[in-house]
Design a protein around this motif. Structure first.
Motif, PDB file in Angstrom:
ATOM      1  N   CYS A  56       0.852  -1.181   0.000  1.00 50.65           N
ATOM      2  CA  CYS A  56       0.000   0.000   0.000  1.00 50.65           C
ATOM      3  C   CYS A  56       0.894   1.239   0.000  1.00 50.65           C
ATOM      4  O   CYS A  56       2.077   1.163   0.346  1.00 50.65           O
ATOM      5  N   ALA A  57       0.337   2.353  -0.421  1.00 49.70           N
ATOM      6  CA  ALA A  57       1.044   3.632  -0.408  1.00 49.70           C
ATOM      7  C   ALA A  57       0.314   4.574   0.533  1.00 49.70           C
ATOM      8  O   ALA A  57      -0.926   4.606   0.555  1.00 49.70           O
ATOM      9  N   VAL A  58       1.094   5.324   1.315  1.00 56.62           N
ATOM     10  CA  VAL A  58       0.517   6.224   2.318  1.00 56.62           C
ATOM     11  C   VAL A  58       0.868   7.665   1.967  1.00 56.62           C
ATOM     12  O   VAL A  58       2.052   8.010   1.823  1.00 56.62           O
ATOM     13  N   LEU A  59      -0.145   8.489   1.818  1.00 54.00           N
ATOM     14  CA  LEU A  59       0.032   9.921   1.577  1.00 54.00           C
ATOM     15  C   LEU A  59      -0.892  10.704   2.490  1.00 54.00           C
ATOM     16  O   LEU A  59      -2.059  10.338   2.661  1.00 54.00           O
ATOM     17  N   ASP A  61      -3.181  16.282   2.877  1.00 53.37           N
ATOM     18  CA  ASP A  61      -2.774  17.552   2.296  1.00 53.37           C
ATOM     19  C   ASP A  61      -1.509  17.439   1.442  1.00 53.37           C
ATOM     20  O   ASP A  61      -0.919  18.449   1.057  1.00 53.37           O
ATOM     21  N   SER A  62      -1.079  16.206   1.113  1.00 49.96           N
ATOM     22  CA  SER A  62       0.125  16.011   0.315  1.00 49.96           C
ATOM     23  C   SER A  62      -0.064  16.600  -1.081  1.00 49.96           C
ATOM     24  O   SER A  62      -1.131  16.477  -1.693  1.00 49.96           O
ATOM     25  N   GLN A  63       0.986  17.241  -1.591  1.00 48.19           N
ATOM     26  CA  GLN A  63       0.948  17.834  -2.929  1.00 48.19           C
ATOM     27  C   GLN A  63       1.356  16.832  -4.014  1.00 48.19           C
ATOM     28  O   GLN A  63       1.360  17.169  -5.194  1.00 48.19           O
ATOM     29  N   ILE A  64       1.696  15.607  -3.628  1.00 42.18           N
ATOM     30  CA  ILE A  64       2.069  14.587  -4.605  1.00 42.18           C
ATOM     31  C   ILE A  64       0.816  14.127  -5.346  1.00 42.18           C
ATOM     32  O   ILE A  64      -0.169  13.716  -4.713  1.00 42.18           O
ATOM     33  N   PRO A  65       0.809  14.182  -6.671  1.00 44.49           N
ATOM     34  CA  PRO A  65      -0.378  13.770  -7.441  1.00 44.49           C
ATOM     35  C   PRO A  65      -0.729  12.305  -7.185  1.00 44.49           C
ATOM     36  O   PRO A  65       0.151  11.436  -7.200  1.00 44.49           O
ATOM     37  N   ARG A  66      -1.988  12.041  -6.974  1.00 46.19           N
ATOM     38  CA  ARG A  66      -2.457  10.661  -6.786  1.00 46.19           C
ATOM     39  C   ARG A  66      -2.795  10.064  -8.145  1.00 46.19           C
ATOM     40  O   ARG A  66      -3.953  10.037  -8.565  1.00 46.19           O
ATOM     41  N   GLN A  67      -1.750   9.600  -8.801  1.00 49.11           N
ATOM     42  CA  GLN A  67      -1.917   9.029 -10.127  1.00 49.11           C
ATOM     43  C   GLN A  67      -0.922   7.897 -10.299  1.00 49.11           C
ATOM     44  O   GLN A  67       0.040   7.776  -9.548  1.00 49.11           O
ATOM     45  N   GLY A  68      -1.158   7.033 -11.292  1.00 47.27           N
ATOM     46  CA  GLY A  68      -0.305   5.871 -11.483  1.00 47.27           C
ATOM     47  C   GLY A  68      -0.397   4.929 -10.294  1.00 47.27           C
ATOM     48  O   GLY A  68      -1.487   4.640  -9.791  1.00 47.27           O
ATOM     49  N   VAL A  69       0.754   4.471  -9.792  1.00 49.70           N
ATOM     50  CA  VAL A  69       0.756   3.551  -8.658  1.00 49.70           C
ATOM     51  C   VAL A  69       0.320   4.243  -7.373  1.00 49.70           C
ATOM     52  O   VAL A  69       0.002   3.576  -6.380  1.00 49.70           O
ATOM     53  N   LEU A  70       0.305   5.575  -7.369  1.00 49.25           N
ATOM     54  CA  LEU A  70      -0.127   6.314  -6.183  1.00 49.25           C
ATOM     55  C   LEU A  70      -1.612   6.665  -6.209  1.00 49.25           C
ATOM     56  O   LEU A  70      -2.100   7.344  -5.313  1.00 49.25           O
ATOM     57  N   ALA A  71      -2.321   6.179  -7.217  1.00 48.82           N
ATOM     58  CA  ALA A  71      -3.751   6.493  -7.326  1.00 48.82           C
ATOM     59  C   ALA A  71      -4.541   5.936  -6.147  1.00 48.82           C
ATOM     60  O   ALA A  71      -5.554   6.506  -5.731  1.00 48.82           O
ATOM     61  N   SER A  72      -4.056   4.827  -5.577  1.00 47.50           N
ATOM     62  CA  SER A  72      -4.774   4.184  -4.469  1.00 47.50           C
ATOM     63  C   SER A  72      -4.233   4.581  -3.101  1.00 47.50           C
ATOM     64  O   SER A  72      -4.604   3.977  -2.087  1.00 47.50           O
ATOM     65  N   ALA A  73      -3.337   5.572  -3.048  1.00 48.28           N
ATOM     66  CA  ALA A  73      -2.725   5.978  -1.778  1.00 48.28           C
ATOM     67  C   ALA A  73      -3.780   6.475  -0.787  1.00 48.28           C
ATOM     68  O   ALA A  73      -4.733   7.160  -1.159  1.00 48.28           O
TER      69      ALA A  73
END
Length: 465
Positions: free
Chosen positions: A308-311, A314-326
């Motif tokens: 899993c990915a944790v964000l 308020d993180s400014q990292i785009p939730r896209q690609g493998v981070l879409a499910s963060a």
């Protein structure tokens, strides 16, 4: 002829501007300007901030000039300092090429801006890129250059074109590094490497100043409720932690492969309670960060680990690609947790919860992560090369291993299988060692003495002019 007159006038004005005298000062109140290429999240940035904070504590006036700084991607304590950004509009590369040249241009631009728009200083502290030193020597300030590692050795020369491209850059690095009034290095390993790489630089002109941390701050830190809630999903099982920027040179894949080998050694029943957290700096505008992150996710899936990915919300990292499910709190069933650009609070909470920290880079110049781990009384498993040889006592505060997944897995097996008495002994040894050798107070006192001696030498030079 008027263009020549205008150019001459501009040149004269520039000369008088940069040659301003910083004025008289008391021993405890110098003006120190820092010039750093990119004030993000990394070991070099941690060193720069610690140096700046140490000098502020000593009573000096400190300002940082950089080509890039974002309050969404930085160490929290950087917000305590006066940071000026010049040159962020300049590209980092041209179609992915010329990264070194553009880094030099951005650094020089920030240095010029400091000379023109910043106050005159007694000492200028610069690091990573030495090409700005000839410009800084025009000022009346003493120039302190902190060499984390020769840039010459960080670039591959896979073709004749690349060799020709790097030749003038490498020569310029050696020449300009030697122009500093004082050169500091982060370890004896780096000192040896600099002397070998740059023959024109004498060994006695280099001084080792180990990076340091606020040990009491780590020991006294208590996670805030929000951070504790985010990490609750990790469960009560044993946690193995890796803290590194998502870059290829950090060799994070070694940690995943060692974790997979550990599963084979322990068996599924005992292994099931373990969790691996891969955390570190991640800049969404950095192509290498994105590529390495994707590769690690693929490696985890190939090993059969749920992840899993944790964000933060308020993180400014785009939730896209493998981070879409963060998610903000992670997945309790996931064996491997990815935490890109985590906060200081999350890092300190993880360091206190983990069984050990795995540090995977080979030939690392110094490595701040092992001493942060030991400051939290946690043993370290690291490669038997570079800086960790000077920070980790093999068999006492952790284990030094060849960069092989089976060797790393054996060391991890010892740590996760040890009894409470053995764990307590190694944890106490880690804290005692780091306190004696890498305390923030010792670092601050040494740096302050260096800066004061440079300022005194600067006054002597002024008298002789």
């Amino acid at each position: 002829m008027w263009p020549l007159y205008v150019g001459a006038l501009v040149g004269i004005a520039f000369w008088f501007r940069v040659r301003r005298h910083p004025g008289a000062s008391s021993p405890g109140n110098l003006t120190v300007n820092f010039v750093h290429p990119d004030l993000g999240i990394g070991g070099a940035e941690r060193l720069v901030l610690d140096a700046a904070l140490a000098l502020v504590r000593a009573g000096h006036t400190v300002r940082i000039y950089t080509a890039h700084y974002s309050q969404q991607h930085c160490f929290e304590d950087s917000k305590q300092l006066e940071v000026h950004v010049y040159g962020d509009w300049l590209p980092r590369s041209l179609l992915g090429r010329g990264v070194a040249v553009w880094a030099y241009i951005r650094m020089v631009y920030a240095a010029i801006a400091m000379c023109l728009f910043g106050p005159a200083s007694h000492v200028v502290f610069c690091d990573q890129i030495s090409v700005c030193i000839p410009l800084l020597r025009v000022t009346r300030a003493s120039i302190l250059f902190y060499c984390h590692f020769p840039d010459k050795l960080l670039s591959k020369r896979s073709s004749l074109v690349k060799k020709l491209y790097r030749w003038p850059i490498d020569k310029l690095e050696e020449y300009t590094t030697g122009m500093a009034h004082q050169i500091l290095v982060n370890s004896q390993f780096t000192q040896d490497t600099v002397c070998t790489t740059f023959p024109s630089i004498r060994r006695d002109s280099l001084r080792v100043l180990y990076p340091a941390i606020d040990i009491q701050g780590f020991q006294n830190h208590k996670p805030d409720p929000a951070t504790s809630e985010q990490l609750t999903a990790l469960g009560p099982g044993k946690l193995i932690l890796s803290v590194n920027r998502f870059e290829r040179k950090k060799n994070i894949g070694l940690v995943l492969r060692a974790f997979s080998c550990l599963k084979t050694k322990m068996g599924q029943d005992r292994f099931g309670a373990l969790r691996l957290v891969l955390a570190g700096g991640y800049d969404p505008v950095n192509p290498e960060n994105r590529a390495v992150f994707d590769e690690l996710v693929d490696l985890a899936e190939q090993a059969g680990f749920s992840w899993c990915a944790v964000l933060a919300p308020d993180s400014q990292i785009p939730r896209q690609g493998v981070l879409a499910s963060a998610k903000p709190t992670g997945d309790p069933s996931a064996t491997v947790w990815f935490m890109p650009s985590f906060t200081n609070g999350q890092k300190e909470a993880l360091l206190k919860r983990c069984v050990c920290v795995v540090y995977s880079p080979t030939g690392e110049h110094f490595g701040i992560v092992p001493i942060e781990a030991m400051a939290c009384s946690r043993p370290v498993v690291a490669c038997d090369s570079g800086g960790p040889r000077e920070s980790v006592l093999d068999g006492q505060t952790g284990y030094l291993c060849p960069p092989d997944e089976n060797e790393f897995a054996d060391a991890l097996f010892k740590l996760v299988s040890s009894n409470s008495t053995e764990q307590t002994k190694m944890r106490n040894a880690a804290l005692e060692h780091v306190t004696a050798k890498f305390g923030f107070e010792q670092f601050g006192q040494q740096l302050n003495q260096i800066v004061l001696s440079m300022a005194c030498a600067d006054q002597e030079r002024d008298k002789s002019e």
